[in-house]
Design a protein around this motif. Structure first.
Motif, PDB file in Angstrom:
ATOM      1  N   ARG A  60      -8.821  -0.303 -13.936  1.00 12.65           N
ATOM      2  CA  ARG A  60      -7.489   0.695 -13.718  1.00 12.65           C
ATOM      3  C   ARG A  60      -7.995   1.541 -12.311  1.00 12.65           C
ATOM      4  O   ARG A  60      -8.601   1.996 -12.142  1.00 12.65           O
ATOM      5  N   ARG A  84     -10.151   3.161  -5.568  1.00 12.83           N
ATOM      6  CA  ARG A  84      -9.664   4.111  -6.370  1.00 12.83           C
ATOM      7  C   ARG A  84      -9.365   5.267  -5.288  1.00 12.83           C
ATOM      8  O   ARG A  84      -8.525   6.224  -5.824  1.00 12.83           O
ATOM      9  N   GLY A  88      -5.934   4.267 -11.008  1.00 20.05           N
ATOM     10  CA  GLY A  88      -4.601   5.226 -11.555  1.00 20.05           C
ATOM     11  C   GLY A  88      -4.080   4.531 -12.425  1.00 20.05           C
ATOM     12  O   GLY A  88      -4.448   4.186 -13.628  1.00 20.05           O
ATOM     13  N   ASP A  89      -2.624   4.269 -12.172  1.00 19.97           N
ATOM     14  CA  ASP A  89      -1.935   3.666 -13.284  1.00 19.97           C
ATOM     15  C   ASP A  89      -1.645   2.162 -13.073  1.00 19.97           C
ATOM     16  O   ASP A  89      -0.961   1.627 -13.413  1.00 19.97           O
ATOM     17  N   GLN A  90      -2.396   1.543 -12.031  1.00 19.20           N
ATOM     18  CA  GLN A  90      -2.323   0.417 -11.477  1.00 19.20           C
ATOM     19  C   GLN A  90      -3.265  -0.523 -12.067  1.00 19.20           C
ATOM     20  O   GLN A  90      -4.578  -0.022 -12.500  1.00 19.20           O
ATOM     21  N   ARG A  91      -3.056  -1.749 -12.604  1.00 19.85           N
ATOM     22  CA  ARG A  91      -4.160  -2.753 -13.033  1.00 19.85           C
ATOM     23  C   ARG A  91      -4.620  -3.522 -11.801  1.00 19.85           C
ATOM     24  O   ARG A  91      -3.838  -3.951 -10.629  1.00 19.85           O
TER      25      ARG A  91
END
Length: 189
Positions: free
Chosen positions: A139, A179, A141-144
């Motif tokens: 992950r 990140r 943040g909110d991304q894969r």
């Protein structure tokens, strides 16, 4: 003529959605409108293509602005960006930045947006089963994202922006740089 009207509509829509207008973009659109009204279709098309290229250059600069500063212990080169227009397999906006540490290890972040290659890769990356076959899911943040066995990281943002973080630095450093990317800025939020 219908193509010209469609292109003009597209440019006006892009301006409404994009960041604050630059005079050069507005000037190109005004030039296209005047040429079209004067019956000079080729001149109108050329001016609209210029406006689209200027918008693509702005999009590329925005991608570069989302790349992180150097992390502690690292130095960063200036971010570079380019816009190759809407034509071709690799059309769209691109940006990259290279980082180096004291051990002469490097990390490079490359970002591409709005090109046909990303649309095809998006089908694979948006499916967790297929993406998992490409490497370890992580992950950002909110991304894969996918971290391959080689330590490189790939991430698809907003289903149109491909981020690749690669280099010869340890896998943890590549993940730390992934990140550090301003994902919200990449997506234009």
């Amino acid at each position: 003529m219908r193509r010209s009207i469609l292109l003009a509509t597209t440019v006006v829509t892009l301006l409404a959605v994009g960041p604050a207008r630059a005079d050069d973009v507005a000037d190109a659109i005004t030039e296209a409108q005047r040429a079209y009204q004067g019956g000079r279709i080729q001149a109108a098309q050329t001016a609209l293509q210029e406006a689209l290229q200027l918008l693509a250059q702005r999009a590329a600069a925005n991608l570069a602005a989302a790349l992180p500063d150097a992390l502690p212990g690292w130095t960063a080169e200036e971010a570079s960006s380019s816009a190759t227009g809407a034509a071709g397999f690799f059309g769209g906006a691109n940006a990259s930045r290279r980082y180096t540490n004291a051990q002469d290890q490097s990390v490079e972040i490359q970002v591409m947006s709005d090109n046909p290659m990303i649309a095809q890769l998006g089908a694979v990356m948006s499916n967790p089963m297929l993406a998992g076959a490409m490497g370890r899911l992580v992950r950002i943040g909110d991304q894969r994202a996918i971290q391959g066995t080689d330590g490189n990281v790939q991430m698809l943002v907003d289903n149109r922006i491909l981020v690749q973080v690669q280099g010869d630095a340890p896998a943890e450093a590549r993940l730390a740089y992934a990140r550090a990317i301003n994902v919200a800025k990449l997506a234009g939020r």
